[in-house]
Design a protein around this motif. Structure first.
Motif, PDB file in Angstrom:
ATOM      1  N   SER A 159       0.832  -1.209   0.000  1.00 18.20           N
ATOM      2  CA  SER A 159       0.000   0.000   0.000  1.00 18.20           C
ATOM      3  C   SER A 159       0.863   1.253   0.000  1.00 18.20           C
ATOM      4  CB  SER A 159      -0.924  -0.005   1.221  1.00 18.20           C
ATOM      5  OG  SER A 159      -1.823  -1.093   1.160  1.00 18.20           O
ATOM      6  N   GLU A 160       1.933   1.243   0.785  1.00 21.32           N
ATOM      7  CA  GLU A 160       2.821   2.400   0.837  1.00 21.32           C
ATOM      8  C   GLU A 160       3.495   2.636  -0.508  1.00 21.32           C
ATOM      9  OE1 GLU A 160       5.296   5.544   1.829  1.00 21.32           O
ATOM     10  OE2 GLU A 160       3.519   4.771   2.856  1.00 21.32           O
ATOM     11  N   VAL A 161       3.988   1.584  -1.128  1.00 20.59           N
ATOM     12  CA  VAL A 161       4.698   1.729  -2.403  1.00 20.59           C
ATOM     13  C   VAL A 161       3.733   2.119  -3.521  1.00 20.59           C
ATOM     14  CG1 VAL A 161       6.021   0.487  -4.165  1.00 20.59           C
ATOM     15  CG2 VAL A 161       6.612   0.254  -1.742  1.00 20.59           C
ATOM     16  N   VAL A 162       2.537   1.581  -3.518  1.00 21.84           N
ATOM     17  CA  VAL A 162       1.534   1.984  -4.511  1.00 21.84           C
ATOM     18  C   VAL A 162       1.294   3.488  -4.424  1.00 21.84           C
ATOM     19  CG1 VAL A 162      -0.932   1.868  -5.060  1.00 21.84           C
ATOM     20  CG2 VAL A 162       0.365  -0.234  -4.766  1.00 21.84           C
ATOM     21  N   VAL A 236      13.241  -5.256   3.721  1.00 21.58           N
ATOM     22  CA  VAL A 236      13.046  -4.747   5.078  1.00 21.58           C
ATOM     23  C   VAL A 236      13.379  -5.832   6.106  1.00 21.58           C
ATOM     24  CG1 VAL A 236      11.311  -3.071   4.381  1.00 21.58           C
ATOM     25  CG2 VAL A 236      10.602  -5.369   5.047  1.00 21.58           C
ATOM     26  N   GLY A 237      13.662  -5.373   7.308  1.00 23.43           N
ATOM     27  CA  GLY A 237      13.988  -6.288   8.399  1.00 23.43           C
ATOM     28  C   GLY A 237      15.451  -6.311   8.763  1.00 23.43           C
ATOM     29  N   ALA A 238      16.209  -5.307   8.300  1.00 20.16           N
ATOM     30  CA  ALA A 238      17.653  -5.301   8.550  1.00 20.16           C
ATOM     31  C   ALA A 238      17.979  -5.285  10.037  1.00 20.16           C
ATOM     32  CB  ALA A 238      18.284  -4.090   7.867  1.00 20.16           C
ATOM     33  N   HIS A 239      17.111  -4.695  10.840  1.00 20.89           N
ATOM     34  CA  HIS A 239      17.394  -4.574  12.266  1.00 20.89           C
ATOM     35  C   HIS A 239      16.537  -5.510  13.117  1.00 20.89           C
ATOM     36  CE1 HIS A 239      19.844  -1.149  11.228  1.00 20.89           C
ATOM     37  NE2 HIS A 239      18.826  -0.624  10.574  1.00 20.89           N
ATOM     38  N   ALA A 278      12.272   2.662   2.895  1.00 22.58           N
ATOM     39  CA  ALA A 278      10.933   2.442   2.345  1.00 22.58           C
ATOM     40  C   ALA A 278      10.356   3.701   1.713  1.00 22.58           C
ATOM     41  CB  ALA A 278      10.001   1.930   3.440  1.00 22.58           C
ATOM     42  N   HIS A 279      10.689   4.870   2.253  1.00 25.00           N
ATOM     43  CA  HIS A 279      10.078   6.100   1.743  1.00 25.00           C
ATOM     44  C   HIS A 279      10.697   6.568   0.427  1.00 25.00           C
ATOM     45  CE1 HIS A 279      13.640   7.999   3.517  1.00 25.00           C
ATOM     46  NE2 HIS A 279      13.324   9.104   2.849  1.00 25.00           N
ATOM     47  N   LEU A 280      11.721   5.862  -0.054  1.00 24.85           N
ATOM     48  CA  LEU A 280      12.416   6.265  -1.281  1.00 24.85           C
ATOM     49  C   LEU A 280      12.069   5.396  -2.493  1.00 24.85           C
ATOM     50  CD1 LEU A 280      15.963   6.944   0.215  1.00 24.85           C
ATOM     51  CD2 LEU A 280      14.222   8.636  -0.411  1.00 24.85           C
ATOM     52  N   VAL A 281      11.174   4.440  -2.333  1.00 34.77           N
ATOM     53  CA  VAL A 281      10.914   3.493  -3.427  1.00 34.77           C
ATOM     54  C   VAL A 281      10.315   4.194  -4.644  1.00 34.77           C
ATOM     55  CG1 VAL A 281       9.679   1.412  -4.124  1.00 34.77           C
ATOM     56  CG2 VAL A 281      10.664   1.570  -1.835  1.00 34.77           C
ATOM     57  N   GLY A 282       9.325   5.043  -4.444  1.00 32.78           N
ATOM     58  CA  GLY A 282       8.703   5.733  -5.571  1.00 32.78           C
ATOM     59  C   GLY A 282       9.695   6.584  -6.334  1.00 32.78           C
ATOM     60  N   ARG A 283      10.501   7.348  -5.619  1.00 34.68           N
ATOM     61  CA  ARG A 283      11.512   8.175  -6.263  1.00 34.68           C
ATOM     62  C   ARG A 283      12.545   7.311  -6.996  1.00 34.68           C
ATOM     63  NH1 ARG A 283      15.259  11.538  -2.324  1.00 34.68           N
ATOM     64  NH2 ARG A 283      13.191  12.152  -1.573  1.00 34.68           N
ATOM     65  N   THR A 284      12.912   6.197  -6.398  1.00 39.93           N
ATOM     66  CA  THR A 284      13.958   5.346  -6.993  1.00 39.93           C
ATOM     67  C   THR A 284      13.488   4.714  -8.295  1.00 39.93           C
ATOM     68  OG1 THR A 284      14.807   4.883  -4.776  1.00 39.93           O
ATOM     69  CG2 THR A 284      15.550   3.448  -6.549  1.00 39.93           C
ATOM     70  N   ILE A 285      12.247   4.209  -8.341  1.00 40.98           N
ATOM     71  CA  ILE A 285      11.775   3.611  -9.587  1.00 40.98           C
ATOM     72  C   ILE A 285      11.549   4.688 -10.637  1.00 40.98           C
ATOM     73  CG2 ILE A 285       9.344   3.589  -8.862  1.00 40.98           C
ATOM     74  CD1 ILE A 285      11.108   1.003 -11.132  1.00 40.98           C
ATOM     75  N   ALA A 286      11.142   5.888 -10.235  1.00 43.82           N
ATOM     76  CA  ALA A 286      10.974   6.981 -11.204  1.00 43.82           C
ATOM     77  C   ALA A 286      12.321   7.346 -11.827  1.00 43.82           C
ATOM     78  CB  ALA A 286      10.367   8.201 -10.515  1.00 43.82           C
ATOM     79  N   GLU A 287      13.355   7.418 -11.015  1.00 45.38           N
ATOM     80  CA  GLU A 287      14.693   7.732 -11.527  1.00 45.38           C
ATOM     81  C   GLU A 287      15.192   6.615 -12.433  1.00 45.38           C
ATOM     82  OE1 GLU A 287      16.862   8.367  -7.967  1.00 45.38           O
ATOM     83  OE2 GLU A 287      16.156  10.437  -7.693  1.00 45.38           O
ATOM     84  N   ALA A 288      14.935   5.364 -12.049  1.00 47.34           N
ATOM     85  CA  ALA A 288      15.387   4.229 -12.856  1.00 47.34           C
ATOM     86  C   ALA A 288      14.708   4.215 -14.220  1.00 47.34           C
ATOM     87  CB  ALA A 288      15.116   2.921 -12.118  1.00 47.34           C
TER      88      ALA A 288
END
Length: 293
Positions: A159-162, A236-239, A278-288
């Motif tokens: 939901s967040e990534v959508v 996710v889950g690195a920590h 997690a908050h950078l996924v939208g920006r990252t796919i847009a840049e890609a």
């Protein structure tokens, strides 16, 4: 073009007459999905939500032409419901039920071998093609039609990534929740293969987490085929503390296996861009996607 579902998807609901089945059937119908029947042993011949109820999946398929099923059946009997749908040769089955016993899912996986059924789940939020069909329990409102395919092990992160992808002006071709349990049907690799073959999916987001080896398996596949479409991942889950289940049955690291760092490293070696947060996924796919043009 969506994967797995389209305007011609005709849905039966196994367990439709219960609270969860009723609630989510209404939600799917309000979205525009073609729900054609319910299945509830012992209630055949009745109607619910102005839809016919059948005792068996085979009867529902024969009478309505249903080509997909979504399962809202308690964990103890969910495997039997899945196997019934597989034996009736339903092309697509989505299982929402959580906490299906692992040994029961082993039986389901055996039934899938050589069958005509694709199983999504168990413990899946379902499949959503924005503006086309909703086969699941996901929240809607942020989704928009577009060119980004999303494969996820996490319902809330989906939901967040959508929302982020929509905010970036991209939209989604399809979102698929493969399921959070350790043993399930359609995996991340198989789902990625479908997206890579879809001419209207321009890029893919993979949402993974600790536990299991699916992310490493999809990384091996990406390294082998070297797809032209941009792929962005979030792990996710690195920590998360070791040997403690986080959220659901599949999110568990034991003896160093299934750790986030190993998954990130495997994906980066394969050429995948891994979002650092997690908050950078939208920006990252847009840049890609912009860089791929």
């Amino acid at each position: 073009m969506a994967i797995l579902i389209d305007h011609d998807t005709r849905i039966m609901v196994q367990g439709m007459t219960g609270w969860a089945g009723t609630h989510h059937t209404i939600q799917m119908m309000e979205y525009g999905a073609k729900v054609v029947a319910g299945v509830r042993p012992g209630k055949g011949g009745r109607s619910h939500l102005n839809l016919p109820i059948f005792d068996t999946v085979a009867e529902a398929k024969g009478a309505t032409g249903a080509n997909a099923s979504i399962i809202f059946v308690p964990p103890a009997t969910a495997a039997a419901a899945m196997i019934e749908a597989i034996e009736a040769e339903i092309p697509l089955v989505v299982t929402v039920t959580e906490r299906v016993p692992a040994l029961d899912m082993v039986r389901v996986r055996e039934a899938l071998k050589g069958s005509r059924t694709r199983l999504v789940g168990a413990n899946s939020q379902g499949v959503l093609a924005p503006g086309i069909c909703k086969l699941g329990v996901m929240a809607t409102g942020s989704e928009r039609p577009g060119g980004v395919g999303i494969v996820s092990r996490s319902a809330s992160l989906t939901s967040e990534v959508v929302a982020q992808v929509t905010a970036a002006g991209l939209g989604q071709s399809t979102t698929v929740g493969v399921g959070g349990d350790a043993i399930h049907g359609l995996g991340m690799r198989e789902c990625l293969e479908l997206f890579l073959a879809d001419p209207e999916t321009d890029g893919v987001v993979l949402i993974g987490e600790i536990g299991g080896s699916e992310e490493q398996e999809v990384a091996d596949y990406i390294a082998q085929v070297r797809p032209a479409k941009p792929i962005v991942a979030l792990i996710v889950g690195a920590h998360a503390p070791r040997e403690r289940r986080m959220g659901h049955a599949g999110a568990l690291t034991i003896g160093g296996s299934g750790e986030a760092a190993a998954k990130v490293a495997a994906l980066e070696r394969a050429g995948v861009t891994v979002a650092s947060s997690a908050h950078l996924v939208g920006r990252t796919i847009a840049e890609a996607l912009a860089g791929a043009r």
